[in-house]
Scaffold this active site. Structure first.
Site, PDB file in Angstrom:
ATOM      1  N   ALA A  89      71.480  51.031  -9.687  1.00  0.00           N
ATOM      2  CA  ALA A  89      71.203  51.598  -8.355  1.00  0.00           C
ATOM      3  C   ALA A  89      72.502  52.067  -7.721  1.00  0.00           C
ATOM      4  O   ALA A  89      73.490  51.340  -7.724  1.00  0.00           O
ATOM      5  CB  ALA A  89      70.538  50.545  -7.469  1.00  0.00           C
ATOM      6  N   TYR A  96      83.034  58.350  -4.323  1.00  0.00           N
ATOM      7  CA  TYR A  96      82.131  57.875  -5.391  1.00  0.00           C
ATOM      8  C   TYR A  96      82.935  57.231  -6.519  1.00  0.00           C
ATOM      9  O   TYR A  96      82.667  56.104  -6.927  1.00  0.00           O
ATOM     10  CB  TYR A  96      81.300  59.051  -5.921  1.00  0.00           C
ATOM     11  CG  TYR A  96      80.506  58.753  -7.168  1.00  0.00           C
ATOM     12  CD1 TYR A  96      79.286  58.086  -7.093  1.00  0.00           C
ATOM     13  CD2 TYR A  96      80.971  59.136  -8.434  1.00  0.00           C
ATOM     14  CE1 TYR A  96      78.557  57.805  -8.252  1.00  0.00           C
ATOM     15  CE2 TYR A  96      80.252  58.863  -9.584  1.00  0.00           C
ATOM     16  CZ  TYR A  96      79.045  58.203  -9.489  1.00  0.00           C
ATOM     17  OH  TYR A  96      78.337  57.917 -10.627  1.00  0.00           O
ATOM     18  N   THR A 108      66.357  58.026  -4.450  1.00  0.00           N
ATOM     19  CA  THR A 108      66.336  59.258  -5.252  1.00  0.00           C
ATOM     20  C   THR A 108      65.423  59.115  -6.469  1.00  0.00           C
ATOM     21  O   THR A 108      65.092  60.107  -7.115  1.00  0.00           O
ATOM     22  CB  THR A 108      67.750  59.631  -5.771  1.00  0.00           C
ATOM     23  OG1 THR A 108      68.308  58.480  -6.429  1.00  0.00           O
ATOM     24  CG2 THR A 108      68.663  60.067  -4.647  1.00  0.00           C
TER      25      THR A 108
HETATM   26  N1  LIG Z   1      73.744  60.847 -14.550  1.00  0.00           N
HETATM   27  C1  LIG Z   1      75.027  60.770 -14.936  1.00  0.00           C
HETATM   28  O1  LIG Z   1      75.546  61.688 -15.630  1.00  0.00           O
HETATM   29  C2  LIG Z   1      75.863  59.569 -14.556  1.00  0.00           C
HETATM   30  C3  LIG Z   1      77.208  59.573 -14.950  1.00  0.00           C
HETATM   31  C4  LIG Z   1      77.986  58.460 -14.625  1.00  0.00           C
HETATM   32  C5  LIG Z   1      77.429  57.382 -13.950  1.00  0.00           C
HETATM   33  N2  LIG Z   1      76.128  57.411 -13.571  1.00  0.00           N
HETATM   34  C6  LIG Z   1      75.592  56.237 -12.876  1.00  0.00           C
HETATM   35  O2  LIG Z   1      74.383  55.821 -13.505  1.00  0.00           O
HETATM   36  C7  LIG Z   1      73.511  55.218 -12.548  1.00  0.00           C
HETATM   37  C8  LIG Z   1      72.146  55.878 -12.616  1.00  0.00           C
HETATM   38  O3  LIG Z   1      72.298  57.256 -12.277  1.00  0.00           O
HETATM   39  P1  LIG Z   1      71.132  58.324 -12.464  1.00  0.00           P
HETATM   40  O4  LIG Z   1      71.759  59.568 -12.932  1.00  0.00           O
HETATM   41  O5  LIG Z   1      70.000  57.725 -13.231  1.00  0.00           O
HETATM   42  O6  LIG Z   1      70.717  58.563 -10.930  1.00  0.00           O
HETATM   43  P2  LIG Z   1      69.295  58.406 -10.186  1.00  0.00           P
HETATM   44  O7  LIG Z   1      69.498  58.891  -8.787  1.00  0.00           O
HETATM   45  O8  LIG Z   1      68.229  59.041 -10.982  1.00  0.00           O
HETATM   46  O9  LIG Z   1      69.094  56.835 -10.194  1.00  0.00           O
HETATM   47  C9  LIG Z   1      69.607  55.967  -9.213  1.00  0.00           C
HETATM   48  C10 LIG Z   1      68.472  55.060  -8.776  1.00  0.00           C
HETATM   49  O10 LIG Z   1      68.975  54.081  -7.854  1.00  0.00           O
HETATM   50  C11 LIG Z   1      68.050  53.957  -6.773  1.00  0.00           C
HETATM   51  N3  LIG Z   1      68.814  53.428  -5.629  1.00  0.00           N
HETATM   52  C12 LIG Z   1      69.849  54.013  -4.978  1.00  0.00           C
HETATM   53  N4  LIG Z   1      70.340  53.184  -4.047  1.00  0.00           N
HETATM   54  C13 LIG Z   1      69.598  52.044  -4.102  1.00  0.00           C
HETATM   55  C14 LIG Z   1      69.635  50.790  -3.414  1.00  0.00           C
HETATM   56  N5  LIG Z   1      70.550  50.556  -2.456  1.00  0.00           N
HETATM   57  N6  LIG Z   1      68.746  49.850  -3.745  1.00  0.00           N
HETATM   58  C15 LIG Z   1      67.821  50.073  -4.722  1.00  0.00           C
HETATM   59  N7  LIG Z   1      67.741  51.215  -5.412  1.00  0.00           N
HETATM   60  C16 LIG Z   1      68.619  52.200  -5.117  1.00  0.00           C
HETATM   61  C17 LIG Z   1      67.497  55.337  -6.582  1.00  0.00           C
HETATM   62  O11 LIG Z   1      66.256  55.368  -5.905  1.00  0.00           O
HETATM   63  C18 LIG Z   1      67.366  55.814  -8.044  1.00  0.00           C
HETATM   64  O12 LIG Z   1      66.113  55.429  -8.599  1.00  0.00           O
HETATM   65  C19 LIG Z   1      74.208  55.362 -11.200  1.00  0.00           C
HETATM   66  O13 LIG Z   1      74.885  54.143 -10.920  1.00  0.00           O
HETATM   67  C20 LIG Z   1      75.211  56.478 -11.431  1.00  0.00           C
HETATM   68  O14 LIG Z   1      76.316  56.377 -10.554  1.00  0.00           O
HETATM   69  C21 LIG Z   1      75.336  58.480 -13.852  1.00  0.00           C
END
Ligand SMILES: NC(=O)c1ccc[n+]([C@@H]2O[C@H](COP(=O)([O-])OP(=O)(O)OC[C@H]3O[C@@H](n4cnc5c(N)ncnc54)[C@H](O)[C@@H]3O)[C@@H](O)[C@H]2O)c1
Length: 326
Positions: free
Chosen positions: A87, A154, A43
């Protein structure tokens, strides 16, 4: 306790091409750290790392973290002081539709990080956890000790990952910080993705002159935290010297309603048509609010970006990007 500027270190960031990851990478590079991003680009977007690419201390490798052997080899070659593990499969909806994929990306991937950290004697692991582990717990503001009631695969996977990391910290004696983010917003959040935060969706609609849609009466509240603050907490945690496992809410402790956000956006876009209200969606949590006290007391972390400032900056970035489109 004051925030300290740590000396340069090698930091491996999984998911560093994503929304929160790329801001974290920018801050690590700015303070002089050497950074390796491992991202599958599932993503994430390589453009999110445009400013990072200008640094000679930055490297990128496209790799699935859940591929344990390959990830261990990459970690061994880089020998990081810290791993910031972001990730993940971040779509709650997708985790419900495809729990096996959720398990692979959100549990197996964490185990893979633990294996690599143990094998390479990494001092410090930071994990992107989530307020989703509290589910609909009404005991607000939520403290870290609040009952965990995840409502999706999740949320369950984030909780399971925390348990694996707790056991790893006790077994292998590395420092682990689980950062439980509340609602994160800011530039590079993708409004087109089906799981994107309400903030980026509203912003997208306002900038296009389309009326926002609110499910319910709009009085529902969230604890919105700017991505700059979240990235700063990740950077701080990567040099934490607290021994063992610690989990922290990463939040502001301030409740903001959807109508509050619409009011701020309307000041910038007065001509956008009136808000459309639709029936509340079953299962939607009405109020969510975190207690930021523990992170403040133990790590000296305090959110600094106000909602008005954060939204104004987000708008500036979004409008300048939109104006560059053909
Ligand atoms: N955005 C929010 O409000 C929020 C809230 C709570 C927790 N989080 C957590 O924060 C983290 C980052 O989220 P984000 O919002 O930046 O999402 P995002 O999708 O922008 O970032 C996730 C990244 O992980 C990479 N990825 C996914 N699976 C992978 C794998 N198996 N190996 C390598 N890379 C992989 C994707 O390509 C992406 O670059 C996540 O763990 C998410 O669960 C986000």
């Amino acid at each position: 306790m004051p925030e300290e500027t740590p000396s340069p270190r090698r930091v491996l960031v999984t998911g560093g091409a994503g929304f929160i990851g790329s801001h974290t990478v920018d801050q690590l590079l700015a303070q002089g750290d050497e950074v390796l991003v491992v991202d599958s680009l599932a993503t994430g977007k390589i453009e999110n790392l445009d400013s990072a690419s200008a640094f000679s201390s930055f490297r990128f490798e496209q790799l699935d973290v859940a591929r344990s052997d390959a990830f261990c080899r990459t970690t061994e070659a880089f020998r990081p002081h810290a791993i910031i593990h972001l990730a993940a499969l971040v779509s709650v909806q997708e985790s419900i539709q495809n729990p096996a994929l959720n398990f692979e990306r959100n549990v197996l991937a964490t185990q893979s990080v633990i294996d690599a950290a143990q094998r390479c004697q990494v001092e410090n692991v930071v994990f992107a956890s989530s307020a989703a582990i509290y589910g609909d717990n009404p005991d607000l503001p939520l403290k870290e000790s609040a009952e965990k009631r995840p409502l999706s695969p999740y949320g369950g996977a984030k909780l399971a990952s925390e348990a694996l990391l707790l056991a790893a910290a006790n077994t292998y004696h590395f420092t682990v910080t689980a950062n439980r983010y509340f609602n994160v917003y800011g530039p590079r959040q993708d409004p087109k993705s089906p799981y994107s935060g309400v903030m980026s969706i509203f912003l997208d609609r306002f900038t296009q002159g389309i009326a926002p849609t609110v499910f319910g009466d709009g009085a529902q509240t969230r604890d919105f935290i700017n991505v700059q603050d979240v990235a700063r907490m990740n950077v701080l945690a990567a040099s934490s010297t607290l021994p063992g496992f610690h989990a922290f809410n990463v939040c502001t402790g301030k409740a903001t309603s959807l109508l509050d956000i619409i009011d701020v956006l309307r000041e910038h876009f007065p001509n956008v048509p009136e808000t459309t209200f639709k029936e509340a969606r079953a299962g939607d949590i009405i109020h969510s609010l975190g207690s930021p006290e523990s992170a403040r007391g133990k790590l000296g972390f305090r959110a600094q970006v106000s909602l008005n400032e954060g939204l104004a900056h987000y708008l500036q970035t979004t409008t300048s990007v939109t104006s560059q489109l053909p």
